[in-house]
Design a protein around this motif. Structure first.
Motif, PDB file in Angstrom:
ATOM      1  N   UNK A 334       0.836  -1.206   0.000  1.00 37.58           N
ATOM      2  CA  UNK A 334       0.000   0.000   0.000  1.00 37.58           C
ATOM      3  C   UNK A 334       0.871   1.258   0.000  1.00 37.58           C
ATOM      4  N   UNK A 335       1.931   1.248   0.803  1.00 38.07           N
ATOM      5  CA  UNK A 335       2.831   2.405   0.871  1.00 38.07           C
ATOM      6  C   UNK A 335       3.550   2.607  -0.469  1.00 38.07           C
ATOM      7  N   UNK A 336       3.937   1.518  -1.124  1.00 37.08           N
ATOM      8  CA  UNK A 336       4.616   1.641  -2.416  1.00 37.08           C
ATOM      9  C   UNK A 336       3.694   2.265  -3.461  1.00 37.08           C
ATOM     10  N   UNK A 337       2.421   1.883  -3.437  1.00 37.85           N
ATOM     11  CA  UNK A 337       1.462   2.464  -4.389  1.00 37.85           C
ATOM     12  C   UNK A 337       1.233   3.937  -4.096  1.00 37.85           C
ATOM     13  N   UNK A 338       1.142   4.297  -2.828  1.00 32.46           N
ATOM     14  CA  UNK A 338       0.987   5.707  -2.484  1.00 32.46           C
ATOM     15  C   UNK A 338       2.228   6.489  -2.924  1.00 32.46           C
ATOM     16  N   UNK A 339       3.395   5.849  -2.843  1.00 30.02           N
ATOM     17  CA  UNK A 339       4.613   6.488  -3.348  1.00 30.02           C
ATOM     18  C   UNK A 339       4.504   6.801  -4.841  1.00 30.02           C
ATOM     19  N   UNK A 540      -5.830  -0.050  -6.312  1.00 28.21           N
ATOM     20  CA  UNK A 540      -4.655   0.156  -7.160  1.00 28.21           C
ATOM     21  C   UNK A 540      -3.475  -0.689  -6.694  1.00 28.21           C
ATOM     22  N   UNK A 541      -3.377  -0.904  -5.372  1.00 23.37           N
ATOM     23  CA  UNK A 541      -2.273  -1.706  -4.837  1.00 23.37           C
ATOM     24  C   UNK A 541      -2.394  -3.161  -5.270  1.00 23.37           C
ATOM     25  N   UNK A 542      -3.616  -3.631  -5.418  1.00 23.30           N
ATOM     26  CA  UNK A 542      -3.813  -5.031  -5.797  1.00 23.30           C
ATOM     27  C   UNK A 542      -3.746  -5.239  -7.310  1.00 23.30           C
ATOM     28  N   UNK A 543      -4.426  -4.379  -8.066  1.00 25.98           N
ATOM     29  CA  UNK A 543      -4.520  -4.590  -9.515  1.00 25.98           C
ATOM     30  C   UNK A 543      -3.474  -3.805 -10.304  1.00 25.98           C
ATOM     31  N   UNK A 544      -2.861  -2.798  -9.698  1.00 26.34           N
ATOM     32  CA  UNK A 544      -1.880  -1.981 -10.406  1.00 26.34           C
ATOM     33  C   UNK A 544      -2.497  -0.722 -10.956  1.00 26.34           C
ATOM     34  N   UNK A 559     -11.433 -21.074  -6.354  1.00 33.85           N
ATOM     35  CA  UNK A 559     -12.345 -21.262  -5.229  1.00 33.85           C
ATOM     36  C   UNK A 559     -13.618 -20.433  -5.371  1.00 33.85           C
ATOM     37  N   UNK A 560     -13.746 -19.679  -6.466  1.00 32.14           N
ATOM     38  CA  UNK A 560     -14.938 -18.849  -6.667  1.00 32.14           C
ATOM     39  C   UNK A 560     -15.265 -18.809  -8.154  1.00 32.14           C
ATOM     40  N   UNK A 561     -16.286 -19.550  -8.535  1.00 35.44           N
ATOM     41  CA  UNK A 561     -16.595 -19.709  -9.957  1.00 35.44           C
ATOM     42  C   UNK A 561     -17.469 -18.596 -10.513  1.00 35.44           C
ATOM     43  N   UNK A 562     -18.203 -17.894  -9.661  1.00 39.20           N
ATOM     44  CA  UNK A 562     -19.211 -16.947 -10.158  1.00 39.20           C
ATOM     45  C   UNK A 562     -18.647 -15.565 -10.442  1.00 39.20           C
ATOM     46  N   UNK A 563     -17.860 -15.022  -9.502  1.00 41.80           N
ATOM     47  CA  UNK A 563     -17.450 -13.628  -9.603  1.00 41.80           C
ATOM     48  C   UNK A 563     -16.023 -13.512 -10.108  1.00 41.80           C
ATOM     49  N   UNK A 564     -15.796 -12.548 -10.976  1.00 43.39           N
ATOM     50  CA  UNK A 564     -14.444 -12.277 -11.460  1.00 43.39           C
ATOM     51  C   UNK A 564     -13.613 -11.674 -10.338  1.00 43.39           C
ATOM     52  N   UNK A 565     -12.314 -11.577 -10.572  1.00 42.64           N
ATOM     53  CA  UNK A 565     -11.413 -11.081  -9.527  1.00 42.64           C
ATOM     54  C   UNK A 565     -11.798  -9.683  -9.034  1.00 42.64           C
ATOM     55  N   UNK A 566     -12.039  -8.701  -9.927  1.00 43.48           N
ATOM     56  CA  UNK A 566     -12.422  -7.378  -9.409  1.00 43.48           C
ATOM     57  C   UNK A 566     -13.748  -7.393  -8.664  1.00 43.48           C
ATOM     58  N   UNK A 567     -14.719  -8.174  -9.134  1.00 45.13           N
ATOM     59  CA  UNK A 567     -16.003  -8.249  -8.446  1.00 45.13           C
ATOM     60  C   UNK A 567     -15.839  -8.843  -7.047  1.00 45.13           C
ATOM     61  N   UNK A 568     -15.024  -9.889  -6.957  1.00 46.56           N
ATOM     62  CA  UNK A 568     -14.782 -10.508  -5.659  1.00 46.56           C
ATOM     63  C   UNK A 568     -14.058  -9.540  -4.727  1.00 46.56           C
ATOM     64  N   UNK A 603     -13.408   2.297 -11.529  1.00 46.90           N
ATOM     65  CA  UNK A 603     -13.364   0.925 -12.016  1.00 46.90           C
ATOM     66  C   UNK A 603     -14.563   0.106 -11.556  1.00 46.90           C
ATOM     67  N   UNK A 604     -15.209   0.516 -10.472  1.00 44.32           N
ATOM     68  CA  UNK A 604     -16.349  -0.248  -9.979  1.00 44.32           C
ATOM     69  C   UNK A 604     -17.438  -0.353 -11.048  1.00 44.32           C
ATOM     70  N   UNK A 605     -17.716   0.736 -11.729  1.00 44.68           N
ATOM     71  CA  UNK A 605     -18.747   0.717 -12.775  1.00 44.68           C
ATOM     72  C   UNK A 605     -18.365  -0.246 -13.896  1.00 44.68           C
TER      73      UNK A 605
END
Length: 627
Positions: A334-339, A540-544, A559-568, A603-605
């Motif tokens: 998280x700190x690296x992304x804020x940097x 942003x820290x997770x997805x870039x 382990x999760x068939x229904x939701x994509x990574x961002x949705x999860x 990105x949520x939309x």
């Protein structure tokens, strides 16, 4: 043959590890799906979509009650076992904690306003206690803190009582109405006059005056400062020792007028009755509503935090090393992304201002568990030695615990210079409910994560990073952003107020970001900013920074068939807030916090294929250029 057996055992161990990893992730994903309310669109009310089914899926009010119950269950098992009874490292501390717990669970006496326990009557009739309680709880609020311009220098802070104390005053009036033998019109007059003065003088950001003991006596003459100083210094008071104390006084005019009013109020009996009822209300609010083993643990967490945390850490907590490693990695990410945000310099900060923010970012510390750095058994064993808890007198113990907390807060004041001992520092504040969620301290530039928080469903070191980064990552990012909102930005890396921080806060770009966050009504602007900036930073820290949900296909996890990574990610984030909506205390309601935050993450939309808002999202530090 031996090598083959060794290979097989290694493979079995590996498979077991993988199975454990899959199990916790399946369990977490399954809980998320249970909490869903599929009758609601994620685009219209995401909190309701993510959390609308929580009440049917869980026996708890919210996730905090869930982890607090797990903590309490473990501690009850500890206290009702013989574990630690023959301990050689901290036998006195453990003995005192066991005595307090036993009295809390077995002494079933109750209080009433007309026949309070003998301990309460004795305490309220002591002239010294009368003076201290009246002026340090009824007229104004006193606590030991650190100076605005020197985060290591201890000072005594005097200010108007917090607005939450209005309930205590109303409770006193209610007791007068309910008990004919207590009715006294002068007490009613006293209570209402003090409340009127608070309403008249209350300011959002009052001026703070720094005074010596002599200046305090001159500025506010109608307070028995000599007796109060004796309490601050634990009876070591001489005129010379009082003179070295420093005071930071807020709400000066209120304290002057209320002290004058109380001094001139001639009905001593009314003042004493108000004191007795106020003490009764304090004990009533401090004790568990219904005493049982678990509620006694929660009560002790608030009033004896060092003892409870020490025992949990030594005898119960199994994953400190793994949890700490995971948390340090998440915060570093998280700190690296804020940097990277600072490299883009959206706020157009000067070189000096950028250096100021970077120093604060780089110097930010993480603390797992509210325990001091001090490790010596002697420190812990003697920490509560001035208390005399018994196994049979709960109210006597509670009064001692309240007095003990005040003594511990004032412990450093008799020392010349009154410097804070960071090696032995822990949060021992005036709260009646212990903190479970992580919190940030400006004066120490530190995020503390209570050990109670680090339990499933909020966190498990075996979880996939999508769960860790979305929930705990967003929580840490929220707390980190308290260092950079409109109040936190004033404090530098060492925890001192700085003119550079004020320059940043008053800059046009910073003010524009604040105005954007104010578009929708809020309870606390600093919490709104931490919510918005925290979720954006965690995402942003997770997805870039350069990802684009419209172009990349984020496949579901195994382990999760229904939701994509961002949705999860969004669902996991939102479910931190699942549960019945509690009364608002310095935050927006949970549904508003979630919906406003995801509504300001562009990105949520894309991720849920929602119609994009016609208003630009509110972004303070995040770079301007986005997909």
């Amino acid at each position: 043959m031996g090598s083959l057996l060794l290979l097989c055992s290694c493979l079995l161990a590996s498979l077991h590890f993988i199975e454990a990893e899959v199990d916790i992730n399946f369990t977490t994903a399954n809980q998320i799906r249970k909490n869903l309310n599929r009758t609601t669109s994620p685009c219209s009310n995401f909190w309701n979509f993510a959390c609308g089914g929580f009440g049917n899926a869980s026996e708890y009010v919210d996730n905090f009650e869930w982890v607090e119950d797990q903590f309490a269950s473990a501690m009850v098992e500890l206290f009702e076992s013989h574990l630690g009874e023959n301990d050689t490292q901290a036998p006195r501390l453990i003995g005192q904690m066991r005595s307090y717990y036993k009295a809390c669970t077995e002494d079933m006496r109750t209080m009433n306003a007309t026949h309070a326990p003998e301990e309460v009557t004795e305490w309220s009739t002591d002239p010294v206690n009368f003076i201290q309680h009246v002026f340090c709880r009824i007229v104004f609020d006193e606590r030991s803190g650190v100076a605005n311009n020197d985060s290591m220098h201890q000072v005594i802070q005097l200010q108007m009582p917090d607005p939450s104390t209005r309930y205590s005053s109303l409770r006193v009036l209610q007791l007068l109405q309910l008990n004919t033998s207590l009715r006294n019109h002068n007490v009613v007059k006293l209570v209402r006059k003090l409340q009127q003065l608070r309403d008249r003088y209350r300011e959002e950001n009052p001026v703070v005056y720094t005074w010596t003991y002599s200046e305090l006596r001159q500025q506010i003459p109608n307070v028995p400062w000599w007796h109060l100083c004796n309490q601050f210094l634990a009876g070591q008071n001489t005129s010379k020792e009082c003179d070295h104390l420093s005071f930071e006084v807020s709400d000066r005019d209120y304290i002057r007028e209320s002290s004058q009013f109380f001094h001139d109020f001639e009905d001593y009996n009314a003042k004493h009755l108000y004191l007795r009822l106020h003490l009764y209300v304090l004990l009533e609010e401090s004790q568990p509503r219904e005493r049982n083993p678990k509620t006694c643990i929660h009560h002790m967490r608030a009033f004896l935090p060092l003892g409870v945390n020490y025992m949990y850490d030594r005898f119960v907590y199994q994953n400190r090393e793994k949890d700490t490693f995971q948390l340090m990695e998440i915060l570093a990410n998280v700190k690296a992304t804020f940097g990277k945000y600072l490299e883009a310099n959206r706020l157009q900060l000067t070189t000096q201002q950028l250096a100021y923010v970077r120093a604060k970012l780089e110097g930010m510390q993480l603390k797992v568990g509210n325990l001091p750095e001090e490790k010596s058994p002697e420190f812990y064993d003697t920490h509560y030695e001035s208390a005399n808890f018994t196994t049979s007198n709960f109210y006597g113990n509670l009064i001692q615990a309240l007095a003990l907390r005040a003594r511990l807060q004032h412990a450093g004041l008799p020392n010349p210079g009154s410097r804070l001992d960071l090696q032995r520092y822990y949060v021992n504040d005036n709260v009646r409910k212990a903190r479970t969620s992580p919190f940030y301290e400006n004066e120490r530039n530190t995020i503390t994560v209570p050990m109670e928080f680090l339990q499933w469903p909020l966190f498990d070191h075996r979880q996939h990073s999508v769960f860790q980064q979305s929930l705990l990552g967003a929580v840490l990012a929220h707390e980190m952003n308290h260092a950079f909102e409109q109040e936190g930005i004033l404090f530098d890396a060492a925890g001192n107020e700085s003119p550079v921080g004020l320059q940043i806060r008053e800059s046009p770009a910073f003010r524009d970001a604040i105005r954007c966050a104010e578009r929708k009504p809020y309870v606390s602007l600093k919490e709104r900013l931490a919510d918005l900036n925290g979720l954006q930073l965690a995402y942003d820290s997770f997805f870039g920074l350069d990802h684009d949900s419209r172009k990349f296909e984020y496949r579901p996890y195994a382990f999760e068939a229904e939701f994509s990574a961002p949705q999860l990610f969004h669902l996991s984030y939102a479910q931190f807030f699942c549960g019945s909506l509690p009364p608002v205390i310095a935050h927006d309601r949970d549904d508003e916090r979630v919906n406003v935050s995801v509504g300001n993450l562009r990105q949520f939309a894309y991720d849920f294929k929602c119609e994009e808002s016609h208003l630009p999202p509110c972004e303070m530090w995040r770079p301007n250029v986005h997909p």
